[in-house]
Design an enzyme around this catalytic site. Structure first.
Site, PDB file in Angstrom:
ATOM      1  N   GLU A   1      80.713  -5.566   5.191  1.00 15.17           N
ATOM      2  CA  GLU A   1      80.489  -4.343   5.962  1.00 15.17           C
ATOM      3  C   GLU A   1      80.740  -3.109   5.113  1.00 15.17           C
ATOM      4  O   GLU A   1      80.027  -2.103   5.222  1.00 15.17           O
ATOM      5  CB  GLU A   1      81.397  -4.348   7.196  1.00 15.17           C
ATOM      6  CG  GLU A   1      80.989  -5.392   8.227  1.00 15.17           C
ATOM      7  CD  GLU A   1      81.958  -5.525   9.378  1.00 15.17           C
ATOM      8  OE1 GLU A   1      81.572  -6.121  10.394  1.00 15.17           O
ATOM      9  OE2 GLU A   1      83.113  -5.055   9.272  1.00 15.17           O
TER      10      GLU A   1
ATOM     11  N   HIS B   1      79.320  31.974 -16.440  1.00 21.20           N
ATOM     12  CA  HIS B   1      78.332  31.100 -17.058  1.00 21.20           C
ATOM     13  C   HIS B   1      79.097  30.066 -17.873  1.00 21.20           C
ATOM     14  O   HIS B   1      79.729  30.402 -18.885  1.00 21.20           O
ATOM     15  CB  HIS B   1      77.391  31.910 -17.951  1.00 21.20           C
ATOM     16  CG  HIS B   1      76.164  31.153 -18.384  1.00 21.20           C
ATOM     17  ND1 HIS B   1      76.222  30.057 -19.222  1.00 21.20           N
ATOM     18  CD2 HIS B   1      74.847  31.344 -18.100  1.00 21.20           C
ATOM     19  CE1 HIS B   1      74.994  29.616 -19.448  1.00 21.20           C
ATOM     20  NE2 HIS B   1      74.133  30.380 -18.771  1.00 21.20           N
TER      21      HIS B   1
ATOM     22  N   LYS C   1      91.907 -12.547  14.208  1.00 20.38           N
ATOM     23  CA  LYS C   1      90.628 -12.078  13.670  1.00 20.38           C
ATOM     24  C   LYS C   1      90.512 -12.269  12.154  1.00 20.38           C
ATOM     25  O   LYS C   1      91.442 -12.026  11.396  1.00 20.38           O
ATOM     26  CB  LYS C   1      90.414 -10.585  13.977  1.00 20.38           C
ATOM     27  CG  LYS C   1      90.205 -10.249  15.445  1.00 20.38           C
ATOM     28  CD  LYS C   1      88.972 -10.878  16.035  1.00 20.38           C
ATOM     29  CE  LYS C   1      87.675 -10.350  15.493  1.00 20.38           C
ATOM     30  NZ  LYS C   1      87.442  -8.917  15.690  1.00 20.38           N
TER      31      LYS C   1
ATOM     32  N   SER D   1      94.387  -4.952  13.714  1.00 20.00           N
ATOM     33  CA  SER D   1      95.711  -4.406  13.994  1.00 20.00           C
ATOM     34  C   SER D   1      96.243  -4.874  15.346  1.00 20.00           C
ATOM     35  O   SER D   1      97.444  -4.786  15.609  1.00 20.00           O
ATOM     36  CB  SER D   1      95.668  -2.872  13.977  1.00 20.00           C
ATOM     37  OG  SER D   1      94.826  -2.395  15.021  1.00 20.00           O
TER      38      SER D   1
ATOM     39  N   THR E   1      63.679 -17.599  11.035  1.00 17.90           N
ATOM     40  CA  THR E   1      62.802 -16.431  11.007  1.00 17.90           C
ATOM     41  C   THR E   1      62.972 -15.718  12.341  1.00 17.90           C
ATOM     42  O   THR E   1      63.090 -16.359  13.385  1.00 17.90           O
ATOM     43  CB  THR E   1      61.325 -16.815  10.794  1.00 17.90           C
ATOM     44  OG1 THR E   1      60.902 -17.686  11.850  1.00 17.90           O
ATOM     45  CG2 THR E   1      61.120 -17.517   9.455  1.00 17.90           C
ATOM     46  N   HIS E   2      63.013 -14.395  12.283  1.00 20.55           N
ATOM     47  CA  HIS E   2      63.295 -13.577  13.473  1.00 20.55           C
ATOM     48  C   HIS E   2      64.668 -13.901  14.068  1.00 20.55           C
ATOM     49  O   HIS E   2      64.920 -13.650  15.246  1.00 20.55           O
ATOM     50  CB  HIS E   2      62.215 -13.772  14.548  1.00 20.55           C
ATOM     51  CG  HIS E   2      60.820 -13.589  14.052  1.00 20.55           C
ATOM     52  ND1 HIS E   2      60.223 -12.363  13.948  1.00 20.55           N
ATOM     53  CD2 HIS E   2      59.909 -14.502  13.596  1.00 20.55           C
ATOM     54  CE1 HIS E   2      58.997 -12.505  13.467  1.00 20.55           C
ATOM     55  NE2 HIS E   2      58.791 -13.784  13.231  1.00 20.55           N
TER      56      HIS E   2
END
Length: 435
Positions: free
Chosen positions: A275, A68, A268, A263, A140-141
């Site tokens: 993310e 305890h 890139k 890598s 939109t959309h």
């Protein structure tokens, strides 16, 4: 929390050492309260405050036998005291100490969180003002609609974060409370004045009614606010990710000297911060269900909530504050590409003036909406099929039947789409409007 996402201030607040020091702080405030009520002699009170010390190693040794942690804690404290040790934990149950201490740690963590939110709102406001007249295609959309102000995006996020701060302040009022009401929450072995004293000493509110524990609806509300904040910051992160796509490139995360995007592919540049924020936001939201279920305790108390809260609260503060700080840094270093935005506007060859033309004709003629809508839609379909200019297509199809030529020529100005933007800014920034 793994080292990658730790926030130093939160690590200090939720460390085992600081938790036990906070338990001692609560015990000391209770001792002072009893002294104030003339139950504990002043001399004994002074000895307890002076000599009671946390010895974590010794507490662990005792806990092996007691199984305890709070009993081990109080016995560890008693070993550093003389006869005055009899006053330790007087009238208390474990959660008087544990819940009050945890709420105190939550209060301190909320202060760190508020700083991060303030920093984010400051950079959003800065970007909103700087980009008030920067034009971007609204969507939109995911499909082009009409041009709008890029600054309105930042202003919208600024206002939304302000609403989240309002919600957080409401949750803070409910969670940052002291609970010193005894084993059943009925103050049988305590006094209400003692709880009020401890709350005032710790700069907390008082838990107006409890059982052996502070009711977990308070915690669930706080966690739901955290999840809501996470939804907002992920919304922003998703928008940045969308704009950074190769075929869009209207906004991009900053790319530091020496930074690598892949890598295998040296060319890139990936939206890794956004993310990362999206992933942590999902993690934060998983705690909502857990916090709601923690409110489902048997009778006056069980400990089904205790084990997961030891993990949940440090982790959710680490994840949320880390994400807010990273988003603030990402927005600060954001690369905004007005030329690309204008290129996309110009590529639409005026087709986005379809609604202004429709609205003008309806306001100024007796033609039905249906007739005008169908006429304009047919012209836009030809534009899309033939890559023609909307203005030219209207002229070819006898637009002067509906609009006089001199009025028609006045209508094709991009500033039309910004004509009320200044008023929106005034409403948010000058008048402090909040919904």
């Amino acid at each position: 929390m793994i080292d990658r996402y730790k926030v130093n201030e939160i690590e200090k607040i939720w460390s085992e050492t600081n938790k036990l020091e906070t338990w001692l702080l609560v015990e000391n405030k209770v001792t002072l309260g009893w002294c104030e009520l003339k139950v504990i002699p002043k001399s004994d009170c002074e000895k307890i405050i002076k000599n009671a010390r946390v010895n974590y190693k010794r507490m662990q040794e005792i806990e092996i036998q007691t199984k305890h942690d709070v009993v081990a804690f109080t016995r560890m404290l008693s070993e550093s005291l003389g006869e005055e040790k009899k006053w330790i934990h007087l009238g208390l149950t474990s959660t008087d100490v544990v819940d009050t201490a945890q709420n105190y740690l939550i209060a301190n963590s909320n202060k760190v969180l508020m700083k991060s939110l303030d920093n984010l709102t400051a950079i959003l406001k800065e970007k909103a003002i700087a980009n008030k007249k920067t034009m971007i295609m609204g969507r939109t959309h995911g499909i082009y609609g009409e041009p709008t102000s890029l600054g309105l995006k930042f202003l919208l996020w600024y206002e939304e974060i302000n609403r989240q701060v309002e919600r957080l302040n409401l949750a803070r009022n409910q969670i940052e409370v002291a609970k010193v009401s005894g084993s059943m929450g009925n103050y049988a072995n305590l006094e209400l004045e003692l709880e009020e004293f401890v709350a005032k000493e710790l700069n907390l509110g008082t838990d107006t009614i409890s059982t052996q524990v502070t009711q977990r609806d308070r915690h669930a509300f706080l966690v739901s606010v955290f999840a809501n904040i996470a939804s907002t910051i992920e919304k922003i992160a998703i928008e940045i990710r969308s704009f950074q796509r190769s075929e869009v490139q209207e906004m991009m995360e900053g790319f530091a000297v020496g930074q690598k995007g892949s890598s295998s592919m040296p060319h890139k540049k990936n939206p890794i911060s956004s993310e990362n924020i999206s992933g942590l936001a999902r993690y934060i939201r998983t705690f909502v269900s857990m916090s709601l279920e923690n409110n489902l305790l048997w009778h006056e108390r069980d400990i089904s909530h205790s084990s997961n809260e030891r993990i949940m609260f440090p982790d959710i503060y680490h994840a949320l504050i880390y994400s807010l700080n990273r988003l603030t840094s990402t927005i600060k270093d954001l690369y905004i590409n007005p030329k690309q935005m204008m290129k996309h506007i110009e590529e639409q060859k005026n087709i986005f003036f379809s609604q202004p033309i429709l609205t003008y004709i309806i306001k100024n003629t007796n033609y039905s909406r249906e007739e005008i809508y169908d006429f304009i839609q047919e012209c836009t379909l030809r534009c899309q099929a033939n890559a023609s200019d909307f203005k030219d297509e209207l002229v070819k199809n006898n637009i002067n039947k509906y609009i006089k030529e001199n009025e028609f020529e006045k209508m094709f100005h991009l500033d039309y789409f910004l004509r009320n933007v200044e008023k929106v800014y005034e409403g948010i920034l000058k008048n402090g409007r909040s919904n």
